[in-house]
Write a protein that holds these residues in place. Structure first.
Motif, short mmCIF file in Angstrom:
data_model
loop_
_atom_site.label_atom_id
_atom_site.label_comp_id
_atom_site.label_asym_id
_atom_site.label_seq_id
_atom_site.Cartn_x
_atom_site.Cartn_y
_atom_site.Cartn_z
N CYS A 197 49.79 29.57 -11.23
CA CYS A 197 49.72 28.72 -12.41
C CYS A 197 49.87 27.27 -11.99
N CYS A 232 53.21 25.60 -14.03
CA CYS A 232 54.61 25.87 -13.67
C CYS A 232 54.81 26.33 -12.23
N HIS A 269 50.44 36.11 -18.01
CA HIS A 269 51.14 34.83 -17.94
C HIS A 269 50.75 33.92 -19.11
N ASN A 307 52.92 32.24 -21.98
CA ASN A 307 52.93 30.77 -21.89
C ASN A 307 51.60 30.23 -22.40
N HIS A 322 49.65 27.23 -20.83
CA HIS A 322 49.31 27.23 -19.40
C HIS A 322 47.86 27.71 -19.25
#
Length: 79
Positions: free
Chosen positions: A31, A34, A54, A58, A61
């Protein structure tokens, strides 16, 4: 006491290692927001599935980088 040195020009070649005993290509996703990453796998789909998990957790993202490890082989050419 004397010192002796031998200096020679060597012509090296590098290429992807395609030998039967070469390490496999591996893939991971990371990612860009992050820095978390997927597990490394020989199956590219593992990283793609990780991205979907993910981004569900999130939603902001959106950017990812694929990391590929590919084996290489170096050898000295004979004159």
């Amino acid at each position: 006491m004397s010192t002796r040195a031998v200096i020679a020009h060597a012509d090296w070649t590098v290429r992807p290692d395609r030998e039967p005993d070469a390490k496999p290509h591996t893939y991971a996703q990371e990612c860009d927001v992050c820095g978390e990453g997927s597990p490394r796998s020989t199956d590219q789909e593992v990283g793609s599935l990780w991205i979907l998990e993910h981004v569900r957790a999130n939603p902001s993202h959106h950017s990812y980088t694929q990391i590929v490890k590919r084996p290489f082989h170096a050898w000295m050419r004979q004159p």
